[in-house]
Write an enzyme that holds these catalytic residues in place. Structure first.
Site, PDB file in Angstrom:
ATOM      1  N   GLU A 596       0.818  -1.210   0.000  1.00  0.00           N
ATOM      2  CA  GLU A 596       0.000   0.000   0.000  1.00  0.00           C
ATOM      3  C   GLU A 596       0.856   1.265   0.000  1.00  0.00           C
ATOM      4  O   GLU A 596       0.800   2.078   0.916  1.00  0.00           O
ATOM      5  CB  GLU A 596      -0.962  -0.014   1.197  1.00  0.00           C
ATOM      6  N   GLU A 680      -4.375  -9.882  -0.191  1.00  0.00           N
ATOM      7  CA  GLU A 680      -5.257  -9.979   0.971  1.00  0.00           C
ATOM      8  C   GLU A 680      -6.653 -10.311   0.465  1.00  0.00           C
ATOM      9  O   GLU A 680      -7.135  -9.697  -0.487  1.00  0.00           O
ATOM     10  CB  GLU A 680      -5.282  -8.672   1.766  1.00  0.00           C
TER      11      GLU A 680
END
Length: 831
Positions: A596, A680
């Site tokens: 991220e 994820e």
């Protein structure tokens, strides 16, 4: 929250400089404190912008130039040259006077000792058996803490000195999270945890954040001081002595006998320093000054409970006149069409460095491959290293890379390493001097496995073949979980007990892969994964999440070019540390440059941090897959011939496409070139996690989907005492501590196991959907005279069904006490 006896000062950071210029621990730089303290190299590294492919060609030189800029000694060479404000806003100074990153290993005084210590992570023989190793942790150190950098500055001279005579320190166990030190009634003794997801923890809770120019908070930024002493063993005299700090958050200064040794950031990789010049006869003192937050914290914005301290071991090791500085074990499978049964060429790139040799000398290195019983499987011819007379100048010693030579061995069809058959062998290296005396011995475990990316028989809408990740010629399927280092009692400072519990649980519940969200773990975790059989996707310690939407100048992408030259070295350093430390662990399959952190399409050149990191991984270790969460979403996937060829891979920032929380239908529709994995998915918060079977159905049916990692393995929580009733303990999360103004509540509790590492019902569902032997009824509407047909599918990579006992029973109306038929199935169905 317990009451503070300290006054929280809010003076400007610039006042830190007042009255300190003559201190041995003060600043060397008298410029305005609010200015940035940049690299002091005569020529700024990476000044000329190189295009994408030039960056690949020059990336090792770029890295070396940056490393050279961090070597800083005072003119007389007596100690490190430090400003004292590196932690505040000096982005490019990732460390001062650290050793070059290398593979993690311990030297031994004999090959036998080395083999016995490294043979298994599950026995009681370890590095303590080496006469060249001395652990300083798992013991109580002197500890003190103040709450602002300004207070800390007033304590530096006294608290970092060789001989402290006061009574302001207390004894505390190291390693440990500072935020888990407790008073007798269980309340937090010094500082408290905090929990934010994508925000910086000091935002609003501590002070308003200025996003225009990253810098560390100052209004409340606790600074911890650690002190301990040691005495050199008699046989360590006239040897070089190094200290290895395996994990310290977030930035720290190290002093030995009151002299500045160096500085470092990057909280989750090891840093070594040569402390020989600072040692005395008799007792020696080590002192650390550790900041809770630093400029490096802008790259450590992960979704976890925020803590700091010394999390992992600190130890000393000693070396002789010359050393094995580093080595890189590589394999080349001879038969590319049958990798499982192939012979293998084994290569060991070994670097030897002179340390104390007073004359030019020739040293000899021997190499052998051993099996698990210590029997020789193969050996190499002795290799000679001509090492020049060593300079005793501190700068020159750090600059010396050593001499690297490649040793080769031929291995006849070794047993291959898969997660289900984690077959290990052992590479033994022995360095001897010109008189034949052993200087040091090293043993490193190796698993023979070949990773590559291949094209499938399926084409996408652009007439391009879809790609697949393979291990030893078999499709790689990651039945994985994201995992944090966390424990309800110990916080981030987990050890062998917690690692072994977690990894054993994963194996028992049909999980075969770990994503180290979002930082490298302790070396012992990878050793366990090698031995138990788990695939590792290793994240570098980089996440800048929140800053991506605030306009802060961090490498996330909210400017058109995406060029953040000042952040290239911090990003590169963290990736290089990760790669160099764990390049010899067979369990590590994927280098992940960040999590991220990139949120826009950017230009790829030598001023683009994640491109540089990707090119370093490709240049240094092309044998593994590259991954970058977010970056792959903004990158055109280019297929240029063989997808595993350099000409194709150099066009791409990653080898695999990854996303977060895509739905099964979205993944089923994925039709791009690169293989797909879930970074994820299946967010395991609450009572259940959804779409588990549906996701695995897609993974099983799509040849270009290589599995993924559930978020996440364990509930993050810290055992907390109710301040109104000290007898009452509860599992704390966001808002229970000093983060009441800005927190993310219970969003840290997303685990398949509870905070005490015990399984939740969600883990039993994971066990079922991830099982690798499955049975499918072929004729559900059969009649009494029909033959019942059941299809068996073996999804193990390297385990035939003959290894299992398979039985069946048929019941009428659920009467399990009276089966109408039962029997045993014998099958040799292989993977």
């Amino acid at each position: 929250m317990q009451k503070r006896t300290k006054t929280i000062l809010s003076a400007s950071i610039s006042t830190i400089l007042i009255g300190c210029m003559n201190s041995a621990f003060a600043l060397d730089n008298t410029n305005n404190v609010n200015s940035s303290y940049k690299n002091e190299a005569n020529i700024a590294p990476n000044a000329n912008k190189l295009d994408a492919k030039e960056t690949y060609n020059k990336v090792l030189d770029i890295y070396d130039d940056y490393f050279k800029s961090t070597i800083r000694f005072k003119e007389d060479g007596s100690e490190a040259k430090l400003t004292g404000l590196e932690w505040f806003d000096d982005i490019e100074t990732v460390g001062v006077n650290r050793e070059r990153a290398k593979t993690q290993f311990i030297p031994y005084d004999s090959p036998k000792k080395a083999f016995l210590a490294e043979k298994s992570s599950l026995d009681n023989i370890d590095a303590n058996s080496s006469k060249f190793y001395k652990k300083l942790t798992d013991s109580k150190w002197d500890f003190a803490l103040v709450y602002t950098p300004e207070e800390a500055h007033l304590k530096d001279k006294e608290w970092l000195s060789k001989d402290y005579k006061g009574n302001e320190f207390q004894k505390e166990l190291v390693p440990a999270s500072i935020q888990t030190y407790r008073n007798p009634d269980g309340t937090f003794k010094y500082d408290e945890p905090m929990y934010t997801n994508h925000g910086f923890p000091w935002q609003d809770n501590i002070q308003k954040e200025d996003y225009t120019k990253p810098k560390a908070p100052t209004e409340r930024n606790p600074v911890a001081y650690y002190r301990t002493t040691f005495t050199l063993d008699n046989d360590w005299h006239n040897r070089e002595v190094f200290i290895s700090l395996q994990s310290v958050e977030s930035a720290y200064y190290i002093f030995v006998n009151g002299k500045a040794v160096g500085y470092s950031t990057d909280s989750y990789t090891a840093h070594d320093f040569n402390i020989t010049p600072y040692l005395n006869e008799g007792e020696n003192t080590i002192a650390l000054k550790v900041f809770r937050w630093s400029i490096g914290s802008w790259l450590e914005n992960q979704d976890f409970i925020r803590q700091n301290g010394i999390y992992r071991d600190i130890y000393l090791y000693s070396k002789g006149d010359a050393e094995i500085r580093d080595f890189f074990i590589k394999t080349d499978f001879v038969n590319k069409k049958d990798l499982v049964n192939s012979d293998v060429n084994l290569y060991v790139d070994t670097t030897v460095r002179g340390l104390r040799n007073t004359d030019n000398k020739t040293y000899t290195l021997s190499a052998r491959l051993l099996d698990k019983e210590g029997k020789e499987i193969s050996s190499a011819k002795n290799t000679e290293f001509n090492i020049a007379k060593t300079s005793f100048d501190n700068t020159q010693k750090l600059l010396d890379k050593g001499t690297t030579k490649t040793i080769s061995m031929y291995v006849k069809n070794p047993k291959k390493w898969f997660a289900d058959t984690p077959n290990l062998y052992f590479v033994e290296l022995v360095l001897k001097d010109d008189k034949g005396h052993t200087i040091e011995s090293v043993v490193k475990r190796i698993g023979f496995r070949d990773l590559r990316k291949v094209v499938t028989n399926v084409k996408n809408n652009n007439n391009q073949y879809l790609e697949q990740l393979q291990i030893n010629g078999k499709q790689l399927v990651l039945r994985g979980v994201n995992r944090h280092d966390t424990d309800m009692y110990k916080g981030r400072a987990v050890g062998i007990k917690e690692y072994l519990t977690d990894l054993s649980t994963m194996k028992h519940f049909n999980l075969n892969a770990i994503r180290t969200s979002h930082y490298p773990n302790d070396a012992m975790m990878y050793d366990l994964a090698d031995e138990l059989g788990l695939y590792i996707c290793m994240d570098a310690n980089i996440e800048s999440h929140r800053a991506a939407v605030t306009g802060a100048r961090v490498p996330t992408g909210p400017i058109e070019t995406g060029e953040y030259k000042e952040w290239v070295y911090p990003v590169l350093d963290r990736n290089a540390n990760m790669i160099e430390h764990y390049k010899n662990n067979p369990s590590v399959l994927i280098w992940s440059s960040n999590n991220e952190a990139q949120y826009e399409k950017v230009q790829y050149n030598s001023h683009s941090p994640f491109w540089v990191a990707s090119m370093y991984a490709l240049k240094r270790d092309p044998s593994r897959f590259r991954k970058s969460e977010r970056a792959s979403a903004y990158h055109d996937q280019i297929q240029n011939g063989d997808p595993w060829s350099l000409q194709s891979r150099i066009e791409n920032i990653v080898d695999v496409h990854s996303t977060q929380y895509a739905l099964p239908d979205e993944v089923n529709a994925y039709n791009n070139v690169q293989p797909y994995i879930h970074s994820e998915y299946n967010h395991a918060m609450g009572q259940a996690y959804g779409n588990a079977k549906e996701h695995l159905d897609v993974i099983r049916n799509k040849d270009n989907v290589n599995g993924g990692f559930i978020w996440d393995f364990i509930d993050q929580s810290i055992l907390t005492v109710d301040k109104d009733n000290p007898q009452d303990y509860f599992l704390g999360y966001g808002g229970d501590w000093i983060d009441k103004k800005y927190n993310d509540n219970a969003f840290c509790a997303n685990g398949l196991v509870y905070a005490d590492h015990t399984p939740s019902p969600k883990l039993f569902e994971a066990k079922k959907v991830h099982q690798q032997v499955n049975f499918y009824l072929q004729n559900e509407n059969f009649k009494s005279d029909d033959v019942l047909k059941v299809k068996m599918v073996n999804e193990y990579e390297n385990t035939p069904l003959s290894n299992f006992d398979i039985s069946f029973s048929i019941y009428k109306n659920g009467d399990i006490d009276h089966p109408i038929a039962h029997g045993i199935v014998n099958s040799s169905l292989d993977s």
